[in-house]
Each structure stands twice: as structure tokens, then as C-alpha cells.
Design a protein around this motif. Structure first.
Motif, PDB file in Angstrom:
ATOM      1  N   UNK A   1      17.056   5.453 -15.158  1.00  0.00           N
ATOM      2  CA  UNK A   1      17.580   6.550 -14.151  1.00  0.00           C
ATOM      3  C   UNK A   1      16.140   6.572 -13.019  1.00  0.00           C
ATOM      4  N   UNK A   2      15.225   6.190 -13.858  1.00  0.00           N
ATOM      5  CA  UNK A   2      13.826   6.440 -13.403  1.00  0.00           C
ATOM      6  C   UNK A   2      13.699   5.646 -11.750  1.00  0.00           C
ATOM      7  N   UNK A   3      14.553   4.851 -11.304  1.00  0.00           N
ATOM      8  CA  UNK A   3      14.405   4.504 -10.556  1.00  0.00           C
ATOM      9  C   UNK A   3      14.641   5.015  -8.648  1.00  0.00           C
ATOM     10  N   UNK A   4      15.160   6.024  -9.364  1.00  0.00           N
ATOM     11  CA  UNK A   4      15.795   7.166  -8.004  1.00  0.00           C
ATOM     12  C   UNK A   4      14.388   7.140  -7.359  1.00  0.00           C
ATOM     13  N   UNK A   5      13.434   7.134  -8.421  1.00  0.00           N
ATOM     14  CA  UNK A   5      12.177   8.089  -7.327  1.00  0.00           C
ATOM     15  C   UNK A   5      11.043   7.350  -6.865  1.00  0.00           C
ATOM     16  N   UNK A   6      11.887   6.030  -6.432  1.00  0.00           N
ATOM     17  CA  UNK A   6      12.150   4.682  -5.432  1.00  0.00           C
ATOM     18  C   UNK A   6      12.363   5.487  -4.278  1.00  0.00           C
ATOM     19  N   UNK A   7      11.563   5.559  -3.120  1.00  0.00           N
ATOM     20  CA  UNK A   7      12.403   5.828  -1.925  1.00  0.00           C
ATOM     21  C   UNK A   7      13.939   4.825  -1.168  1.00  0.00           C
ATOM     22  N   UNK A   8      14.297   5.016  -0.361  1.00  0.00           N
ATOM     23  CA  UNK A   8      15.127   4.591  -0.186  1.00  0.00           C
ATOM     24  C   UNK A   8      14.167   3.627   1.081  1.00  0.00           C
ATOM     25  N   UNK A   9      13.294   4.198   1.421  1.00  0.00           N
ATOM     26  CA  UNK A   9      12.391   2.683   2.918  1.00  0.00           C
ATOM     27  C   UNK A   9      11.738   2.402   1.226  1.00  0.00           C
ATOM     28  N   UNK A  10      11.645   2.337   0.150  1.00  0.00           N
ATOM     29  CA  UNK A  10      10.838   1.005  -0.325  1.00  0.00           C
ATOM     30  C   UNK A  10      12.100  -0.204  -0.982  1.00  0.00           C
ATOM     31  N   UNK A  11      12.871   0.143  -1.980  1.00  0.00           N
ATOM     32  CA  UNK A  11      14.334  -0.485  -1.161  1.00  0.00           C
ATOM     33  C   UNK A  11      14.249  -1.625  -0.385  1.00  0.00           C
ATOM     34  N   UNK A  12      14.350  -0.669   0.920  1.00  0.00           N
ATOM     35  CA  UNK A  12      14.607  -1.426   1.955  1.00  0.00           C
ATOM     36  C   UNK A  12      13.613  -2.299   2.485  1.00  0.00           C
ATOM     37  N   UNK A  13      12.021  -2.190   2.065  1.00  0.00           N
ATOM     38  CA  UNK A  13      11.464  -3.203   2.702  1.00  0.00           C
ATOM     39  C   UNK A  13      11.985  -4.057   1.593  1.00  0.00           C
ATOM     40  N   UNK A  14      11.729  -4.185   0.667  1.00  0.00           N
ATOM     41  CA  UNK A  14      12.131  -4.852  -1.018  1.00  0.00           C
ATOM     42  C   UNK A  14      13.254  -5.822  -0.346  1.00  0.00           C
ATOM     43  N   UNK A  15      14.331  -5.166   0.406  1.00  0.00           N
ATOM     44  CA  UNK A  15      15.234  -6.388   0.374  1.00  0.00           C
ATOM     45  C   UNK A  15      14.528  -7.605   1.421  1.00  0.00           C
ATOM     46  N   UNK A  16      13.778  -6.928   2.923  1.00  0.00           N
ATOM     47  CA  UNK A  16      13.497  -7.480   3.724  1.00  0.00           C
ATOM     48  C   UNK A  16      11.846  -8.386   3.692  1.00  0.00           C
ATOM     49  N   UNK A  17      11.724  -8.125   2.594  1.00  0.00           N
ATOM     50  CA  UNK A  17      11.200  -8.782   2.059  1.00  0.00           C
ATOM     51  C   UNK A  17      11.192 -10.569   1.262  1.00  0.00           C
ATOM     52  N   UNK A  18      12.493  -9.809   0.152  1.00  0.00           N
ATOM     53  CA  UNK A  18      12.530 -11.003  -0.205  1.00  0.00           C
ATOM     54  C   UNK A  18      13.648 -12.226   0.219  1.00  0.00           C
ATOM     55  N   UNK A  19      14.332 -11.353   1.801  1.00  0.00           N
ATOM     56  CA  UNK A  19      14.978 -11.896   2.520  1.00  0.00           C
ATOM     57  C   UNK A  19      13.888 -13.697   3.261  1.00  0.00           C
ATOM     58  N   UNK A  20      12.759 -12.729   3.911  1.00  0.00           N
ATOM     59  CA  UNK A  20      11.354 -13.344   4.441  1.00  0.00           C
ATOM     60  C   UNK A  20      11.102 -14.580   3.484  1.00  0.00           C
ATOM     61  N   UNK A  21      11.214 -13.986   2.422  1.00  0.00           N
ATOM     62  CA  UNK A  21      10.812 -14.990   1.300  1.00  0.00           C
ATOM     63  C   UNK A  21      11.286 -16.518   0.689  1.00  0.00           C
ATOM     64  N   UNK A  22      12.263 -15.558   1.014  1.00  0.00           N
ATOM     65  CA  UNK A  22      13.507 -16.801   0.833  1.00  0.00           C
ATOM     66  C   UNK A  22      13.561 -17.325   1.873  1.00  0.00           C
ATOM     67  N   UNK A  23      13.950 -17.399   3.464  1.00  0.00           N
ATOM     68  CA  UNK A  23      13.782 -18.092   4.441  1.00  0.00           C
ATOM     69  C   UNK A  23      12.079 -18.891   4.109  1.00  0.00           C
TER      70      UNK A  23
END
Length: 309
Positions: free
Chosen positions: A4-26
Motif C-alpha cells: 500500500x504505502x509504495x504509492x507514496x513513491x512518486x512516479x519519478x522515483x520509480x522511473x529513476x529506479x528503472x534507469x538505475x537498474x538498466x545502467x547498473x546491468x549494462x
């Protein structure tokens, strides 16, 4: 629903999470492939400075792998076992990696000192080709991670920048060795690179340990917050102030606040609103404030005062 409280994460935060994960993977796959190439090449051109960089890169690959895994793990929402979520897991990655790099560095220093005592020739031309490749690969990976915000990404991009510097040094040394007989240059360079790595890793290890041991975050001035809260109307005092950090970015604040001259419920609500308005100015992910009335005894306070006398 536990998330439930993961909604307090802003959309931008999730977005940066994804970029971050892709960058680290590469960066992970780039580094891993390059490390294998480097170990073979280091033996082939008989260069201890290339081997010392290979070890460093192996530490990086490992830390990237751990970071990548923990990065994804830390996105999992809170559950009954880890009520704060999994973001602290990324600290574990930083800790494991620091220890590995320190052990590896000791090994490289031992090898380099050995080379000083028994000098060996290195293939300078081979070193030159390797250095050019090294600068290109690590430069690209560092560029991919340079905009990162998480401690993990910062740690990793710092590793990669160190690599670029290390390779630049190998490049210069190999050019010098092509024109002069200086077999000592290779181990000397290796020692320089390793001591530089050690210096930075130990600094980072201290930072990680402070967070793990629940030290107050460096970017929060506890006294400043306290002074602001004490200026609020009806606030008489504060105790049990605890500030710590989840993973270096998101912090937690708890405090007990004693009130004076409060007559109505509305005044208590106003005190709470004012206190929260102060706390919202800081990067706290969670805060808990207990408001105590004038004649209310705080059991925790009494107990801790008892111990002090």
C-alpha cells in the motif's frame, strides 16, 4: 495489500529506479567481459599493473552484480518481515564490495613489492593497446552511471572513474617503457593505483558503517530541527529524539514533544501540524511524533532519567 504505502513513491522515483537498474546491468556485463579479457591479457603481456587493474575490475564486476541484484531487491515493498522495505539491502552490497576490494588490494600490493625485488620485463606495446581499450570501456560505463542518485550508483560510477584514471596511467607508463628501459615503472604504477583505491574504499566503508550502525545522517542538523520545533507555540520541550538513515538517502525521525498551556483538542492538532511542517523541510521518508500533555508522565522519559541519576 502489503504494498500500500509504495504509492507514496512518486512516479519519478520509480522511473529513476528503472534507469538505475538498466545502467547498473549494462555496466555489469561490460565490466565482467572486460575483466576476463584483462586477466588473460595481464598474464600475456606480463604486467602487474594490468593485473592489479584486473583485480580492481573484478571487484567492480562483483559489486555491480551485487548492486544490480540488491537494487531490484530494494524495490520490493515493505512486508511483515522487513517493515521499512528492502532499501537497506543496498548497504549490504556496498559493505561486501568494500571488503572484497580491501582484500584484493592487499594481494596486489604484495605482488607489486615482489616485482620491485625481482624486476621482470613487461610487453609495453601490449600494455598500450590494453590501456586504450580500458579507457574506452570504462569511460563509457562511467558515463552511463554518472547521473546516478543512489549511493550504490555513486559508488559504482566512482569505481569506473578510478578505472579510467588507472588506465590513463597505464597508457602513459607503456609509452615511457617503449622508449626507455624502466621495468620498475609497472609495479610502481600498480602500487599507486592500489593505494588510491584503498584510500577511497576505506572512506566509503566508514560512510556505510555509520549508516548501518544507525548514526545520524551527515546532511541533517538535529539541533537546527530541535530549535525550530521548540519555537512552535505550546511546545514546552522535546526528548527521545532519534534520527537515522535507511540507506543514505531516505531518513527516519522520531521524537516525543511535551506541550504547555494546551486547553483544546484543536490546539494539540495545531501543534502536530506545525511540527510536521518543520519535518517536511528535510529528506525524511518516515517520521513519528508523540505529543504529550502537560501533566502526562512519559514512562520512557522517567525510566531513562532514572538511569542517568
Amino acid at each position: 495489500m502489503p504494498h500500500d504505502h509504495s504509492h507514496s513513491h512518486s512516479h519519478g522515483h520509480d522511473h529513476s529506479h528503472n534507469i538505475s537498474s538498466k545502467n547498473i546491468k549494462a555496466a555489469f556485463f561490460l565490466n565482467l567481459g572486460f575483466t576476463i579479457l584483462e586477466i588473460i591479457g595481464g598474464f600475456y603481456v606480463n604486467s602487474v599493473s594490468i593485473l592489479s587493474d584486473a583485480l580492481h575490475d573484478m571487484g567492480d564486476s562483483l559489486s555491480l552484480g551485487i548492486s544490480w541484484y540488491l537494487h531490484n531487491k530494494s524495490k520490493t515493498g515493505a512486508d511483515s518481515k522487513f517493515t521499512f522495505g528492502y532499501s537497506r539491502f543496498s548497504l549490504l552490497g556496498a559493505l561486501i564490495n568494500s571488503v572484497i576490494l580491501i582484500v584484493g588490494s592487499c594481494f596486489v600490493i604484495y605482488e607489486a613489492v615482489n616485482r620491485f625485488i625481482h624486476p621482470e620485463e613487461a610487453d609495453a606495446q601490449g600494455m598500450l593497446y590494453f590501456a586504450i581499450l580500458g579507457i574506452a570501456v570504462n569511460g563509457y560505463a562511467a558515463f552511463r552511471l554518472s547521473g546516478g542518485t543512489s549511493l550504490n550508483e555513486r559508488v559504482v560510477s566512482w569505481h569506473l572513474i578510478e578505472d579510467v584514471l588507472g588506465w590513463a596511467a597505464v597508457l602513459i607508463a607503456s609509452i615511457v617503457m617503449m622508449f626507455t628501459h624502466a621495468p620498475w615503472l609497472d609495479p610502481a604504477l600498480s602500487l599507486g593505483i592500489t593505494l588510491f583505491i584503498l584510500y577511497n574504499v576505506i572512506g566509503r566503508l566508514r560512510e556505510t558503517l555509520v549508516i548501518l550502525l544507525q548514526g545520524s545522517p551527515a546532511d541533517i542538523d538535529a539541533n537546527e530541527i530541535k530549535q525550530k520545533i521548540l519555537q512552535i507555540e505550546h511546545v514546552a520541550g522535546m526528548h527521545h529524539i532519534n534520527i537515522w538513515s535507511l540507506e543514505g538517502e531516505h531518513h527516519v525521525y522520531t521524537a516525543h514533544i511535551t506541550t504547555k498551556g494546551v486547553d483544546t483538542f484543536a490546539e494539540i492538532m495545531q501543534v502536530k501540524r506545525d511540527v510536521k511542517a518543520v519535518l517536511k523541510q528535510y529528506p525524511f521518508k518516515y517520521y513519528t511524533v508523540e505529543v504529550e500533555l502537560e501533566d502526562e508522565a512519559c514512562e520512557l522519559w522517567d525510566r531513562s532519567n532514572h538511569h542517568e541519576h
